[in-house]
Design an enzyme around this catalytic site. Structure first.
Site: not given
Length: 514
Positions: A194, A260, A317, A366
């Site tokens: 990131e 996300y 992610e 996760q």
């Protein structure tokens, strides 16, 4: 459970209505597409809350049964999922992690503060050797994220040499002194995480130059060369994909992307993990369309800048992110895991399958106790989440060959002003030779039924598993009967049709016979 089965049976009865009978799924089994890489089902373990410590690592001296510090029950559950790959040590944590703090005798390792996640002490008990012990116990591949935020090119290069070196260099002898003669097998190595945000707040052009500089010094024996990963796009941004694919050439195999999903669609005030209305159910699931869109736009960019298809997209992610569980440390990212999360995962899988030509890895965030976890633990107990079971249903798709599908008369699911396709489908030829179909009915209240064709033919039967529950926020809690567990699913052709009946809010994965 009896009440739940009765509700499902009633829901299925509705599916024989005239409207549902018009839905048709056609699988073109004679048009094989790209392989669905097993690493699309990859995992992510960051030094965050109890995601590693307590959740997986208890130390060799613990009374909780373990193998060299790793919980036996957690490792066994993850092995059942056929976990193909684990990403470590972060995440934002990676860009403040100095690998030398995590080698040598554990009682002599420095204690630091985990400034990103809760401001708690980090004793570095889990370091390089411990991580590789975990992936070797799992039979998984290793994805190591190097520190570009506070590290240096020398530090990144020397970590790689420490892990993969074979000669008698001092750094290799240090690894041997620490108990590992044979080099570790590093499958993937990323420079930064990131980098647009917590990894340094960089511009893509600046990062591209940094990557070119650092990657120059990443050297390993050729037979132990990892895939090298650049930190790439965030959410809907494809600027990084454009800049990196144009400007990096050496030691460059993939671009990482993160996104996300929050019920509100906003970073502040994300929404609740449980106790939500149907409007938040659909707002959550409908956002997977954005993942499909950004992958489509990224593919156009890569096909232009990388026509030989040397570069892959690693969606390393993804997952649900809600407001912190009341009473928890907000930096630990503790949240409940419900049926909604299971459907969210399955919808992601179907999208990743449809982009298998470029998407060669994804990592849910996760593995244990953090965000959209597979497993929740408390002391010596554990529970398998609905998301765990979604991963379990989809294991036949690992390294399967994708097949094109067409959904005719797909119903529209609408709540208020938000709408989305009611059904999502994927198909593939498994490594075992069987034809598999994965289906998601996102509608929270209405069942559906569809007829299945394979080309122009009608299959004889379908057999597999179904995942659903009575409530949208059904969950599996420690010390209580599980509400979300897979059930056997089987149907035979009748009157020249094979009809698959899908309860409301359900996932079905079946092998097709005949």
């Amino acid at each position: 459970m009896k009440k739940q089965l009765a509700a499902i049976a009633a829901s299925l009865a509705w599916a024989f209505g005239a409207q549902a009978a018009d839905i048709k799924l056609v699988v073109n089994a004679d048009q094989p597409g790209p392989v669905i890489h097993r690493n699309i089902y990859g995992q992510f373990a960051e030094h965050l809350g109890t995601g590693i410590y307590e959740g997986m690592w208890v130390g060799p001296e613990s009374k909780i049964p373990n193998v060299r510090g790793w919980r036996k029950d957690v490792v066994a559950a993850l092995k059942e999922l056929k976990v193909p790959l684990v990403r470590w040590p972060g995440g934002c944590f990676a860009d403040e992690y100095h690998w030398r703090d995590g080698i040598g005798p554990r009682n002599k390792r420095p204690i630091k503060v985990n400034t990103h996640w809760g401001g708690v002490p980090e004793n570095n008990a889990v370091g390089t050797h411990e991580f590789f012990d975990l992936v070797e116990q799992l039979g998984a591949e290793a994805y190591v994220n190097a520190n570009m935020g506070t590290g240096s090119p020398q530090e990144a290069a020397e970590w790689l040499e420490y892990m993969t070196g074979e000669g008698n260099a001092t750094i290799v002898e240090q690894r041997r002194k620490n108990g590992r003669d044979k080099p570790f097998r590093v499958h993937y190595y990323a420079l930064g995480n990131e980098t647009w945000g917590c990894g340094g707040n960089m511009r893509p052009e600046y990062y591209a130059d940094m990557y070119r500089h650092w990657a120059t010094f990443l050297k390993t024996p050729e037979h132990n060369r990892p895939k090298f990963i650049a930190s790439g796009g965030n959410d809907q941004d494809t600027t990084w994909t454009e800049v990196l694919s144009k400007n990096i050439r050496h030691n460059f195999d993939a671009i990482a992307h993160h996104a996300y999903t929050f019920p509100s669609g906003k970073w502040e005030g994300k929404g609740s993990a449980a106790g939500f209305p149907e409007a938040e159910w659909i707002s959550m699931l409908s956002q997977v369309k954005k993942i499909d869109d950004v992958l489509a736009r990224s593919t156009v960019i890569l096909d232009r800048n990388d026509p030989k298809k040397k570069l892959a997209i690693y969606f390393d992610e993804w997952g649900s992110w809600y407001d912190p569980e009341p009473g928890s440390n907000p930096g630990f990212l503790v949240q409940r895991n419900t049926l909604r999360d299971a459907l969210l995962a399955a919808l992601h899988f179907n999208v990743f399958h449809s982009h298998a030509d470029r998407v060669k890895m994804s990592n849910v965030a996760q593995m244990v106790n953090v965000l959209q976890a597979m497993i929740l633990t408390s002391k010596d107990k554990l529970v398998l989440t609905p998301t765990y079971h979604a991963f379990s249903l989809y294991t036949p798709f690992q390294d399967a060959t994708s097949l094109p599908v067409t959904l005719e008369n797909n119903p529209v699911y609408k709540v208020g002003a938000t709408e989305m396709p009611g059904l999502s489908a994927t198909a593939a030829r498994g490594k075992d030779g069987k034809l598999y179909v994965g289906l998601v009915n996102s509608d929270a209240t209405q069942a559906a039924a569809l007829t299945l064709q394979v080309g122009a033919n009608t299959p004889k039967a379908a057999k597999g598993r179904l995942l659903t529950a009575g409530a949208m926020d059904a969950q599996n809690e420690l010390g209580k009967p599980a509400q979300v567990v897979p059930q056997a699913y089987e149907v035979q052709a009748a009157d020249g049709k094979l009809t698959l009946k899908l309860p409301a809010k359900s996932i079905v994965v079946v092998a097709i016979e005949g």
